[in-house]
Enzyme design. Structure first.
Site, PDB file in Angstrom:
ATOM      1  N   ASN A   8     -19.330  32.400  57.427  1.00 29.23           N
ATOM      2  CA  ASN A   8     -20.655  31.789  57.495  1.00 29.23           C
ATOM      3  C   ASN A   8     -20.551  30.659  58.515  1.00 29.23           C
ATOM      4  O   ASN A   8     -19.988  29.610  58.220  1.00 29.23           O
ATOM      5  CB  ASN A   8     -21.046  31.268  56.115  1.00 29.23           C
ATOM      6  CG  ASN A   8     -22.431  30.645  56.099  1.00 29.23           C
ATOM      7  OD1 ASN A   8     -23.078  30.511  57.139  1.00 29.23           O
ATOM      8  ND2 ASN A   8     -22.879  30.251  54.927  1.00 29.23           N
ATOM      9  N   ARG A  93     -22.536  36.188  57.836  1.00 28.72           N
ATOM     10  CA  ARG A  93     -23.895  35.831  57.427  1.00 28.72           C
ATOM     11  C   ARG A  93     -24.684  35.473  58.685  1.00 28.72           C
ATOM     12  O   ARG A  93     -24.249  34.636  59.478  1.00 28.72           O
ATOM     13  CB  ARG A  93     -23.851  34.629  56.505  1.00 28.72           C
ATOM     14  CG  ARG A  93     -25.221  34.114  56.190  1.00 28.72           C
ATOM     15  CD  ARG A  93     -25.175  32.878  55.341  1.00 28.72           C
ATOM     16  NE  ARG A  93     -26.535  32.498  55.037  1.00 28.72           N
ATOM     17  CZ  ARG A  93     -26.960  31.239  55.009  1.00 28.72           C
ATOM     18  NH1 ARG A  93     -26.141  30.238  55.234  1.00 28.72           N
ATOM     19  NH2 ARG A  93     -28.216  30.972  54.734  1.00 28.72           N
ATOM     20  N   HIS A 182     -32.619  33.465  52.103  1.00 28.10           N
ATOM     21  CA  HIS A 182     -31.813  33.535  50.869  1.00 28.10           C
ATOM     22  C   HIS A 182     -31.801  34.959  50.312  1.00 28.10           C
ATOM     23  O   HIS A 182     -31.555  35.170  49.122  1.00 28.10           O
ATOM     24  CB  HIS A 182     -32.370  32.638  49.740  1.00 28.10           C
ATOM     25  CG  HIS A 182     -32.192  31.167  49.971  1.00 28.10           C
ATOM     26  ND1 HIS A 182     -33.126  30.256  49.536  1.00 28.10           N
ATOM     27  CD2 HIS A 182     -31.215  30.462  50.561  1.00 28.10           C
ATOM     28  CE1 HIS A 182     -32.716  29.037  49.853  1.00 28.10           C
ATOM     29  NE2 HIS A 182     -31.550  29.131  50.488  1.00 28.10           N
ATOM     30  N   HIS A 210     -34.044  30.609  43.412  1.00 29.31           N
ATOM     31  CA  HIS A 210     -32.796  30.138  44.029  1.00 29.31           C
ATOM     32  C   HIS A 210     -33.002  28.669  44.355  1.00 29.31           C
ATOM     33  O   HIS A 210     -33.720  28.324  45.290  1.00 29.31           O
ATOM     34  CB  HIS A 210     -32.490  30.959  45.293  1.00 29.31           C
ATOM     35  CG  HIS A 210     -31.295  30.468  46.052  1.00 29.31           C
ATOM     36  ND1 HIS A 210     -30.106  31.170  46.128  1.00 29.31           N
ATOM     37  CD2 HIS A 210     -31.085  29.330  46.764  1.00 29.31           C
ATOM     38  CE1 HIS A 210     -29.233  30.481  46.848  1.00 29.31           C
ATOM     39  NE2 HIS A 210     -29.809  29.365  47.252  1.00 29.31           N
ATOM     40  N   LEU A 211     -32.386  27.789  43.572  1.00 34.94           N
ATOM     41  CA  LEU A 211     -32.622  26.350  43.726  1.00 34.94           C
ATOM     42  C   LEU A 211     -31.324  25.649  44.119  1.00 34.94           C
ATOM     43  O   LEU A 211     -30.518  25.272  43.268  1.00 34.94           O
ATOM     44  CB  LEU A 211     -33.156  25.764  42.406  1.00 34.94           C
ATOM     45  CG  LEU A 211     -34.337  26.500  41.753  1.00 34.94           C
ATOM     46  CD1 LEU A 211     -34.704  25.856  40.413  1.00 34.94           C
ATOM     47  CD2 LEU A 211     -35.549  26.543  42.676  1.00 34.94           C
ATOM     48  N   GLY A 214     -31.476  24.018  49.811  1.00 31.57           N
ATOM     49  CA  GLY A 214     -32.650  24.799  50.181  1.00 31.57           C
ATOM     50  C   GLY A 214     -33.091  25.526  48.926  1.00 31.57           C
ATOM     51  O   GLY A 214     -32.269  25.787  48.050  1.00 31.57           O
ATOM     52  N   ARG A 243     -36.528  19.032  52.582  1.00 32.49           N
ATOM     53  CA  ARG A 243     -37.688  19.686  53.213  1.00 32.49           C
ATOM     54  C   ARG A 243     -38.935  19.557  52.344  1.00 32.49           C
ATOM     55  O   ARG A 243     -38.843  19.607  51.118  1.00 32.49           O
ATOM     56  CB  ARG A 243     -37.423  21.186  53.411  1.00 32.49           C
ATOM     57  CG  ARG A 243     -36.302  21.488  54.364  1.00 32.49           C
ATOM     58  CD  ARG A 243     -36.268  22.997  54.665  1.00 32.49           C
ATOM     59  NE  ARG A 243     -35.047  23.360  55.336  1.00 32.49           N
ATOM     60  CZ  ARG A 243     -34.168  24.261  54.882  1.00 32.49           C
ATOM     61  NH1 ARG A 243     -34.389  24.914  53.759  1.00 32.49           N
ATOM     62  NH2 ARG A 243     -33.082  24.517  55.575  1.00 32.49           N
ATOM     63  N   ASP A 284     -29.451  14.304  45.925  1.00 37.36           N
ATOM     64  CA  ASP A 284     -28.737  15.149  44.974  1.00 37.36           C
ATOM     65  C   ASP A 284     -29.504  15.211  43.657  1.00 37.36           C
ATOM     66  O   ASP A 284     -29.902  14.184  43.124  1.00 37.36           O
ATOM     67  CB  ASP A 284     -27.349  14.519  44.760  1.00 37.36           C
ATOM     68  CG  ASP A 284     -26.401  15.493  44.137  1.00 37.36           C
ATOM     69  OD1 ASP A 284     -26.636  15.898  42.979  1.00 37.36           O
ATOM     70  OD2 ASP A 284     -25.427  15.857  44.809  1.00 37.36           O
ATOM     71  N   GLY A 332     -27.065  25.862  43.017  1.00 41.98           N
ATOM     72  CA  GLY A 332     -26.598  24.590  42.433  1.00 41.98           C
ATOM     73  C   GLY A 332     -27.501  24.006  41.360  1.00 41.98           C
ATOM     74  O   GLY A 332     -27.043  23.693  40.255  1.00 41.98           O
ATOM     75  N   GLU A 335     -28.386  26.804  38.477  1.00 44.46           N
ATOM     76  CA  GLU A 335     -27.269  27.118  37.579  1.00 44.46           C
ATOM     77  C   GLU A 335     -26.892  25.949  36.686  1.00 44.46           C
ATOM     78  O   GLU A 335     -26.302  26.133  35.627  1.00 44.46           O
ATOM     79  CB  GLU A 335     -26.038  27.542  38.402  1.00 44.46           C
ATOM     80  CG  GLU A 335     -26.206  28.897  39.055  1.00 44.46           C
ATOM     81  CD  GLU A 335     -25.148  29.191  40.124  1.00 44.46           C
ATOM     82  OE1 GLU A 335     -24.003  28.739  39.967  1.00 44.46           O
ATOM     83  OE2 GLU A 335     -25.481  29.861  41.110  1.00 44.46           O
ATOM     84  N   GLU A 386     -23.005  34.721  47.244  1.00 45.78           N
ATOM     85  CA  GLU A 386     -23.465  35.317  48.495  1.00 45.78           C
ATOM     86  C   GLU A 386     -22.306  35.958  49.268  1.00 45.78           C
ATOM     87  O   GLU A 386     -22.483  36.983  49.915  1.00 45.78           O
ATOM     88  CB  GLU A 386     -24.175  34.254  49.349  1.00 45.78           C
ATOM     89  CG  GLU A 386     -25.517  33.882  48.742  1.00 45.78           C
ATOM     90  CD  GLU A 386     -26.143  32.622  49.323  1.00 45.78           C
ATOM     91  OE1 GLU A 386     -25.717  31.509  48.934  1.00 45.78           O
ATOM     92  OE2 GLU A 386     -27.043  32.746  50.159  1.00 45.78           O
TER      93      GLU A 386
HETATM   94  P1  ADP Z   1     -26.679  24.775  49.146  1.00 46.94           P
HETATM   95  O1  ADP Z   1     -28.109  25.143  49.314  1.00 46.94           O
HETATM   96  O2  ADP Z   1     -26.247  23.686  50.074  1.00 46.94           O
HETATM   97  O3  ADP Z   1     -25.731  25.939  49.049  1.00 46.94           O
HETATM   98  P2  ADP Z   1     -26.109  24.412  46.317  1.00 46.94           P
HETATM   99  O4  ADP Z   1     -26.541  25.745  45.849  1.00 46.94           O
HETATM  100  O5  ADP Z   1     -24.678  24.048  46.251  1.00 46.94           O
HETATM  101  O6  ADP Z   1     -26.676  24.053  47.748  1.00 46.94           O
HETATM  102  O7  ADP Z   1     -26.934  23.334  45.461  1.00 46.94           O
HETATM  103  C1  ADP Z   1     -26.854  21.971  45.718  1.00 46.94           C
HETATM  104  C2  ADP Z   1     -27.725  21.246  44.713  1.00 46.94           C
HETATM  105  O8  ADP Z   1     -27.273  21.561  43.390  1.00 46.94           O
HETATM  106  C3  ADP Z   1     -27.694  19.735  44.852  1.00 46.94           C
HETATM  107  O9  ADP Z   1     -29.017  19.225  44.805  1.00 46.94           O
HETATM  108  C4  ADP Z   1     -26.953  19.304  43.609  1.00 46.94           C
HETATM  109  O10 ADP Z   1     -27.415  18.089  43.139  1.00 46.94           O
HETATM  110  C5  ADP Z   1     -27.316  20.373  42.621  1.00 46.94           C
HETATM  111  N1  ADP Z   1     -26.361  20.396  41.504  1.00 46.94           N
HETATM  112  C6  ADP Z   1     -25.056  20.709  41.523  1.00 46.94           C
HETATM  113  N2  ADP Z   1     -24.487  20.527  40.299  1.00 46.94           N
HETATM  114  C7  ADP Z   1     -25.485  20.052  39.514  1.00 46.94           C
HETATM  115  C8  ADP Z   1     -25.560  19.652  38.143  1.00 46.94           C
HETATM  116  N3  ADP Z   1     -24.499  19.691  37.339  1.00 46.94           N
HETATM  117  N4  ADP Z   1     -26.755  19.233  37.670  1.00 46.94           N
HETATM  118  C9  ADP Z   1     -27.839  19.187  38.476  1.00 46.94           C
HETATM  119  N5  ADP Z   1     -27.835  19.542  39.757  1.00 46.94           N
HETATM  120  C10 ADP Z   1     -26.673  19.968  40.274  1.00 46.94           C
END
Ligand code: ADP
Length: 398
Positions: A8, A93, A182, A210-211, A214, A243, A284, A332, A335, A386
């Site tokens: 990637n 990717r 995504h 997908h949260l 992005g 965004r 975050d 992130g 999940e 992914e």
């Molecule tokens: P990317 O789009 O960069 O791949 P990810 O799928 O890793 O991102 O998601 C990043 C987001 O997930 C961040 O906003 C982070 O705060 C959130 N995140 C990660 N772990 C937790 C958690 N335990 N509780 C809440 N949010 C989380």
């Protein structure tokens, strides 16, 4: 044993992952970043039997080709040995496949030109993806390289979903339509959910959320994407880390006229300085929720905006599908964030959606159901992967 290397690539970095595909396990993964600087950095992570061991190094890396050499050195010095696990293919990717690419594709000179040509639609991403392909082809000249597009899964959108009500001549001339992103993740988790529930994918209507940093939502009917929240670019749709997501396009006219902002400034404002970060100063979700719970009014307001938009899309996709079997949270935030899942689905009993608080709060890295037994719609958390999906699709075409 069949190994696949997944790449990637960004403009100044690339991530890699070596997978063993008979058992679908990760053998190693890593990141090379700050390429083109004297302080470039490699992290090489060799996982074995669930135990991960890391090797890190800071050094000058001139370009992507040099970066791949550094990666090969890390494999040679720290393992796993690429002689014992020679990749049979490299999967890449690629962000934008336009309307041209709807399936994984073996890289040929013509395919490469087409990806470059699509840079017009993804000026930040496609050129960086091509840099990664070029460098990887030098490092692995004897195996097929396959490109897997973020947009491909959404090529099944019906015209009514992908057409903007923009002047048709202009739209056609400049290839303006909804493409969606995504896709690899939406495809993977919607299929995993069907497997997990032992249901026929073709019979399921699903809403996938997908949260991550992005964020996007997709309505999936019978395994096919029929509506998705990102558009011509990943800016449209849900509120994201930095965004705006959906916003009246006239805001840009207004800011151009009143604040004298040019295109570059507006692009940066909407893509990098807005979203949760622009509202609260926090990027975050963990920090945002912690601050919101501690009584920080800005953080609470930002989380409310985030959840409000998410709910809007869940309702909209419910109406588009007519009947919903599953709602899936992934990436992130999807999940991990108990609060976002709870707030997004609160008060939807009438729609047959009831979250079980104890199930929602239970921590796990596995696919799991978080709805109650009475809930007509099954709500799931499905960890996305992914890289595995790219490796599967890569193998499927070689
Ligand atoms: P990317 O789009 O960069 O791949 P990810 O799928 O890793 O991102 O998601 C990043 C987001 O997930 C961040 O906003 C982070 O705060 C959130 N995140 C990660 N772990 C937790 C958690 N335990 N509780 C809440 N949010 C989380």
């Amino acid at each position: 044993m069949t190994a696949v290397l997944v790449i990637n690539s960004g403009s100044s970095s690339f991530k890699y992952q070596l997978l063993e595909m008979d058992s679908e396990t990760m053998l190693a993964h890593g990141l090379v970043e700050r390429i083109g600087t004297p302080e470039a950095h490699l992290v090489h992570d060799m996982s074995e039997n669930g135990e991960s061991e890391k090797f890190e190094k800071t050094l000058e890396i001139r370009d992507h080709t040099h970066g791949f050499q550094v990666m090969l050195d890390a494999f040679a010095e720290h393992g796993p040995s690429l002689e014992q696990h020679p990749p049979v293919a490299v999967g890449h990717r690629v962000v934008h496949g336009g309307a041209r690419f709807f399936e994984p594709t073996v890289v040929t000179p013509l395919v490469r030109i087409n990806i470059e040509d699509l840079s017009e639609l993804a000026p930040l991403h496609n050129p960086a993806n091509v840099q990664g392909i070029d460098a990887a082809q030098k490092a692995f000249p004897d195996v097929p390289h396959v490109v897997v597009f973020d947009t491909a899964f959404h090529q099944t959108l019906p015209p009514a979903a992908y057409t903007y009500a923009l002047n048709a001549e202009v739209a056609q001339k400049y290839r303006v339509r909804k493409y969606g992103f995504h896709g690899t993740s939406h495809k993977y988790v919607s299929e995993e959910a069907a497997k997990f529930l032992s249901r026929d994918l073709g019979s399921l209507n699903q809403i996938v959320l997908h949260l991550g940093n992005g964020a996007s939502a997709t309505a999936v009917a019978g395994g096919k994407s029929v509506e998705t929240s990102m558009g011509l670019t990943p800016l449209e749709g849900l509120v994201m880390g930095t965004r705006t997501g959906d916003i009246d396009p006239a805001v840009s006219f207004h800011l151009h006229r009143r604040a004298d902002m040019d295109v570059a400034e507006l692009d940066e404002l909407f893509n990098k300085k807005s979203g949760i970060y622009g509202l609260s100063g926090l990027r975050d979700m963990r920090d945002l929720t912690e601050q919101a719970n501690a009584g920080n009014a800005k953080a609470r307001a930002a989380q409310d905006v985030y959840v409000h938009r998410l709910k809007q899309y869940i309702g909209g996709y419910y109406a588009q599908l007519g009947h919903v079997d599953t709602i899936i949270f992934t990436a992130g935030i999807g999940e991990n964030s108990v609060e976002i899942r709870r707030e997004a689905l609160a008060g939807l009993d009438e729609l047959g959606i009831v979250v079980d608080d104890a199930r929602n709060e239970a921590r796990s890295r596995e696919t799991r159901v978080i709805s109650s037994d009475e809930s007509r719609v099954t709500v799931l958390v499905v960890p996305t992967n992914e890289e595995l999906e790219i490796a599967r699709q890569t193998l499927s075409v070689i």
